[in-house]
Write a protein that holds these residues in place. Structure first.
Motif, PDB file in Angstrom:
ATOM      1  N   SER A  16      -0.926  -1.929   4.316  1.00 36.47           N
ATOM      2  CA  SER A  16      -0.939  -2.609   3.178  1.00 36.47           C
ATOM      3  C   SER A  16      -0.216  -3.733   3.034  1.00 36.47           C
ATOM      4  CB  SER A  16      -0.353  -1.417   1.968  1.00 36.47           C
ATOM      5  OG  SER A  16      -1.430  -0.506   2.036  1.00 36.47           O
TER       6      SER A  16
ATOM      7  N   HIS B 235      -3.657  -4.120  -4.727  1.00 36.84           N
ATOM      8  CA  HIS B 235      -3.523  -2.970  -3.772  1.00 36.84           C
ATOM      9  C   HIS B 235      -2.836  -1.863  -4.845  1.00 36.84           C
ATOM     10  CE1 HIS B 235      -3.301   0.245  -0.633  1.00 36.84           C
ATOM     11  NE2 HIS B 235      -2.107   0.435  -1.094  1.00 36.84           N
TER      12      HIS B 235
ATOM     13  N   SER C 151      -1.170   1.850  -4.556  1.00 38.76           N
ATOM     14  CA  SER C 151      -0.701   2.468  -3.716  1.00 38.76           C
ATOM     15  C   SER C 151      -1.383   4.069  -3.759  1.00 38.76           C
ATOM     16  CB  SER C 151       0.917   2.735  -3.876  1.00 38.76           C
ATOM     17  OG  SER C 151       1.540   1.687  -3.496  1.00 38.76           O
TER      18      SER C 151
ATOM     19  N   GLU D 283       0.603   7.239   0.213  1.00 37.26           N
ATOM     20  CA  GLU D 283       1.879   6.121   0.211  1.00 37.26           C
ATOM     21  C   GLU D 283       3.024   6.524  -0.636  1.00 37.26           C
ATOM     22  OE1 GLU D 283       0.167   1.843   1.133  1.00 37.26           O
ATOM     23  OE2 GLU D 283      -0.981   2.868  -0.345  1.00 37.26           O
TER      24      GLU D 283
ATOM     25  N   TYR E 284       6.769   7.419   0.508  1.00 40.56           N
ATOM     26  CA  TYR E 284       7.893   6.791   0.132  1.00 40.56           C
ATOM     27  C   TYR E 284       9.191   7.984  -0.299  1.00 40.56           C
ATOM     28  CZ  TYR E 284      10.978   3.819  -2.303  1.00 40.56           C
ATOM     29  OH  TYR E 284      12.024   3.265  -2.882  1.00 40.56           O
TER      30      TYR E 284
ATOM     31  N   PRO F  81       6.404   1.792  -2.264  1.00 41.17           N
ATOM     32  CA  PRO F  81       5.459   2.915  -1.804  1.00 41.17           C
ATOM     33  C   PRO F  81       4.107   2.143  -1.280  1.00 41.17           C
ATOM     34  CG  PRO F  81       5.449   2.826  -4.285  1.00 41.17           C
ATOM     35  CD  PRO F  81       6.395   2.038  -3.914  1.00 41.17           C
ATOM     36  N   LEU F  82       4.239   1.469  -0.114  1.00 40.20           N
ATOM     37  CA  LEU F  82       3.133   0.985   0.547  1.00 40.20           C
ATOM     38  C   LEU F  82       3.538   1.165   2.189  1.00 40.20           C
ATOM     39  CD1 LEU F  82       4.407  -2.055  -1.611  1.00 40.20           C
ATOM     40  CD2 LEU F  82       1.746  -1.894  -1.039  1.00 40.20           C
TER      41      LEU F  82
END
Length: 245
Positions: free
Chosen positions: A24, A180, A182, A186, A190, A19-20
Motif C-alpha cells: 500500500s 487507499h 486500510s 492492515e 498494525y 496501518p498500511l
C-alpha cells in the motif's frame, strides 16, 4: 519512559507508523511521486519511513522531513546513513505546523500526524503553504466506519465517516486523484505489532527499569483497541491535487 520512547519501541516491527502494509505504501508513493525527481517534504516524519521508501525507489528524488521528536529523528538519521542517502535528505527538528522553507515542494506528505496540526483540514492548510503549483499532497487520517462509542471518540477524536471525510477535503479545495482505505488485515497487523512488539521488548528485558511500564502500556493499548475502537475506526490515505492552483 516517555511517549516517544514507547512509540519507537512499539513500531520496531512495523516501522510505518500507520496501518498500511508495504504494498500500500508503494502504490501510494507511485501515484504521489510519478517522475522520480521530485522534491518531497514529510510534515511529522517520525523515523522517516515514508521518505526512506521514496528515496530508495527513486535515486534522483530529494527529501526533507520535520518532526518534534529528537529520538525519532535520531532513528531516521541512522536509517538514512544505512541507506546511503545522506546527500539527498535533510531532517529538521521542530514543530511541523510552524515549519518554514525557502523553497516549495512537489509533494508534501503527512500520514497519521494530523493530531500535530489540530485535525485533517489544518494539516492540509499547513501542507498547502509548502506546495509547488501542480504538486500533490499525500495525507492519511482516521475515520469512523461504524458509529463509535463515546470512549472511542474521547480516545481517538471526533472523526467523520468516510464520505464525510472526503467531502470535507473536496470542499476545502482538493481533488482526490488516488486513495487507499486500510483493510481489516492492515489495521489488525498494525495493532498486533504495536502491542506485541512493545510487550515482547518488556518481557525480554525484565531487568530494565522501564520494562513494567512498557508492559502496562502494551496491555492498556491492546485492551482499548479490542474493546473500544477495533470495530469502528478506519484509516484512509489520499493523494490530493489542488482543484485550482
Amino acid at each position: 519512559m516517555n511517549r516517544d520512547e514507547i512509540s519507537l519501541l512499539a513500531h520496531a516491527d512495523h516501522p510505518i507508523a500507520a496501518p498500511l502494509d508495504d504494498d500500500s505504501v508503494r502504490r501510494l508513493l507511485e501515484r504521489a511521486v510519478p517522475r522520480g525527481d521530485e522534491r518531497v517534504l514529510d510534515l511529522g516524519c517520525g523515523s522517516g519511513q515514508w521518505l526512506l521508501h521514496a528515496l530508495a525507489a527513486h535515486p534522483r528524488l530529494r527529501a526533507e522531513g520535520v518532526d518534534l521528536s529528537e529520538a525519532a529523528l535520531a532513528r531516521a538519521r541512522e536509517h538514512v546513513k544505512d541507506l546511503g542517502v545522506e546527500d539527498r535528505v535533510v531532517l529538521h527538528r521542530g514543530d511541523a505546523a510552524e515549519f518554514a522553507s525557502p523553497h516549495p515542494f512537489d509533494v508534501v506528505l503527512s500520514v497519521g500526524a494530523a493530531h500535530a496540526f489540530g485535525g485533517l483540514l489544518p494539516t492540509l492548510a499547513a501542507a498547502r503553504k509548502h506546495l509547488a503549483p501542480g504538486g500533490c499532497v499525500l495525507i492519511g487520517d482516521g475515520f469512523w466506519h461504524r458509529e463509535p462509542t463515546p470512549e472511542a471518540v474521547e480516545m481517538l477524536g471526533d472523526f467523520g465517516d468516510l464520505p464525510t471525510t472526503v467531502d470535507r477535503v473536496v470542499a476545502d479545495g482538493w481533488t482526490p486523484v488516488y486513495g487507499h482505505v486500510s483493510t481489516r488485515a492492515e489495521l489488525d497487523e498494525y495493532e498486533w505489532n504495536w502491542t506485541g512488539t512493545l510487550a515482547a521488548w518488556a518481557l525480554g528485558h525484565p531487568e530494565d527499569p522501564d520494562a513494567a511500564q512498557a508492559l502496562a502500556a502494551a496491555a492498556a493499548h491492546r485492551s482499548e483497541w479490542l474493546r473500544d475502537y477495533r470495530e469502528s475506526w478506519g484509516f484512509v490515505s489520499l493523494v490530493l491535487r489542488r482543484t485550482a492552483d
